[in-house]
Design an enzyme around this catalytic site. Structure first.
Site, short mmCIF file in Angstrom:
data_model
loop_
_atom_site.label_atom_id
_atom_site.label_comp_id
_atom_site.label_asym_id
_atom_site.label_seq_id
_atom_site.Cartn_x
_atom_site.Cartn_y
_atom_site.Cartn_z
N CYS A 1 0.80 -1.22 0.00
CA CYS A 1 0.00 0.00 0.00
C CYS A 1 0.83 1.27 0.00
CB CYS A 1 -0.91 0.02 1.23
SG CYS A 1 0.00 0.09 2.79
N GLU B 1 -7.26 -5.93 -0.22
CA GLU B 1 -7.32 -4.87 0.79
C GLU B 1 -6.18 -3.90 0.57
OE1 GLU B 1 -5.99 -3.50 5.01
OE2 GLU B 1 -4.93 -4.46 3.35
N ARG C 1 -9.24 2.38 12.10
CA ARG C 1 -8.40 1.89 11.00
C ARG C 1 -9.25 1.77 9.74
NH1 ARG C 1 -3.40 -0.23 11.30
NH2 ARG C 1 -2.61 -1.56 9.63
N ARG D 1 -9.76 1.17 5.83
CA ARG D 1 -9.12 0.48 4.72
C ARG D 1 -10.15 0.26 3.61
NH1 ARG D 1 -5.30 1.87 7.05
NH2 ARG D 1 -3.40 0.74 7.59
#
Length: 321
Positions: A74, A112, A156, A158
Site C-alpha cells: 500500500c 485490501e 483503522r 481500509r
C-alpha cells in the site's frame, strides 16, 4: 460448502487473511511474502513457508485454488507516502495479482489496501484496478470500512475489494453492517506488570485538564509530549486506539501513547495483536520493532471475517463451492 475451500495468500504478511479465511473452513495451498521477518512469523504460526518475491514466480506454477487473497503493498497509495501510485514500482505489484487471477481464475478474490487508494489521483488509480479486474473476468465491489465500526477498538480505515468471477453472476454485494462498539482500548490492555518497558518518563508531558475522560467510540486525545506531533500525542484508554502504523517516530511511534493507571506508555506488541484481531495463541515476532511494523502493516482479522462470511454465503457462491 461441498468441498474443501482452497485459497492462496499473496503479499501474505503475518497471516491476517489466513486466520480470517481458515476460520471459515479455508485451507491455504500457497503463500507469498518477500519480507523475511514476516515470512518467518507466518511459517511459525501456520506451518506453511511462504514463497518469496511474487514478481519472480510464474502464475502457471501456482496451485489451483477457489479464492485469492491479497493485501497488495500500500505504500504507493498511502497518505504518508509520495502517492505516486502506479508510477511507483510497489504500486504496480497489483498487476501481479491480476496476472495470477487471469491464469488461475479463482471464483472469488478478497483484496485490501489503504483508504487513500479510493481517491488517489482523483479516483483514476482505483478505476484502473477495477477496469483490469473487469477485463480478466470479474464483477468488482469495493468499500472503505473503519474497523472501529465493526467491533474493533482501533480507528483503522481500509478499502476492501471483493471480486466474483463473472460466471457466478453475482450482481450485488452487501458489505457487513456497522455495529456498536463493545470494546475500547481499556479492554485489550495487559497487566501493568507486563508493560513497564513501554512506559515513558519525561518532563515534557502535558495533560489537558479540560478534557473529560469518558467512554468514546473514537480516539480520545488527552495530552501531548514534546511538540505534540504524530507519535507524541497521548490518548485515553476509554476511547479507541489510533491507527497502528508501520512507520513514524516520536515517543509513541507506531502505536501512540496512552495514560494507563497513571502511567504514560506505548502499547505492547500483544496489545497491537489484539487490536488487529489476532488470537491470543498467535506467535509474535521476538523483536518489538519488528512486531510493531508487522501489526502496523496488517489487515484487521475481524473485518475480513465479516466480509468473507457475507461473500461466501451468497447463494451464487455456495452453489459453486
Amino acid at each position: 460448502m461441498s468441498k474443501e475451500l482452497k485459497f492462496i495468500d499473496l503479499f501474505a504478511g503475518i497471516g491476517g487473511f489466513h486466520i480470517a479465511l481458515s476460520s471459515l473452513g479455508g485451507k491455504a495451498v500457497f503463500a507469498s511474502e518477500w519480507d523475511k521477518d514476516a515470512a518467518k512469523v507466518y511459517e511459525n504460526n501456520f506451518s506453511l513457508k511462504p514463497e518469496g518475491d511474487i514478481t519472480k514466480i510464474s502464475e502457471k506454477s501456482i496451485p489451483d485454488h477457489d479464492i485469492l487473497c491479497a493485501g497488495f503493498p500500500c505504500q504507493a497509495f498511502s497518505i504518508s507516502g509520495k502517492q505516486l501510485g502506479f508510477e511507483d514500482s510497489r504500486g504496480t505489484l497489483f498487476f501481479d495479482v491480476a496476472r495470477i487471477a487471469k491464469e488461475k481464475q479463482p471464483k472469488v478474490m478478497f483484496l485490501e489496501n489503504v483508504k487513500n487508494l479510493a481517491r488517489h489521483d482523483g479516483g483514476k488509480t482505483l478505476s484502473v484496478i477495477k477496469k483490469t479486474l473487469d477485463e480478466i473476468g470479474y464483477d468488482v465491489f469495493d468499500e472503505v470500512l473503519d474497523a472501529s465500526k465493526y467491533g474493533v477498538p482501533q480507528s483503522r480505515k481500509r478499502i476492501y475489494i471483493v471480486c466474483f468471477r463473472k460466471d457466478l453472476k453475482v450482481k450485488e454485494f452487501d458489505f457487513p453492517r456497522e455495529e456498536n462498539l463493545k470494546k475500547h482500548v481499556m479492554d485489550i490492555l495487559l497487566p501493568d506488570s507486563e508493560t513497564k518497558k513501554y512506559e515513558i518518563h519525561r518532563n515534557d508531558v502535558v495533560i489537558n485538564q479540560n478534557v473529560k475522560e469518558k467512554i468514546s467510540d473514537i480516539p480520545l486525545r488527552i495530552g501531548t509530549v514534546n511538540k505534540g506531533g504524530q507519535g507524541e500525542r497521548i490518548y485515553s484508554p476509554l476511547g479507541t486506539a489510533i491507527t497502528l502504523s508501520a512507520y513514524g517516530g516520536g515517543a509513541g511511534a507506531k502505536t501512540g501513547l496512552y495514560r494507563v493507571n497513571g502511567k504514560i506508555r506505548k502499547l505492547a506488541p500483544r496489545e497491537c495483536a489484539r487490536l488487529d484481531g489476532f488470537p491470543e495463541n498467535f506467535k509474535i515476532a521476538e523483536r518489538d520493532t519488528v512486531a510493531y511494523k508487522q501489526f502496523g502493516n496488517s489487515v484487521v482479522v475481524d473485518v475480513l471475517q465479516k466480509i468473507m462470511k457475507n461473500a461466501l454465503e451468497k447463494k451464487e457462491v455456495v452453489a459453486c463451492l
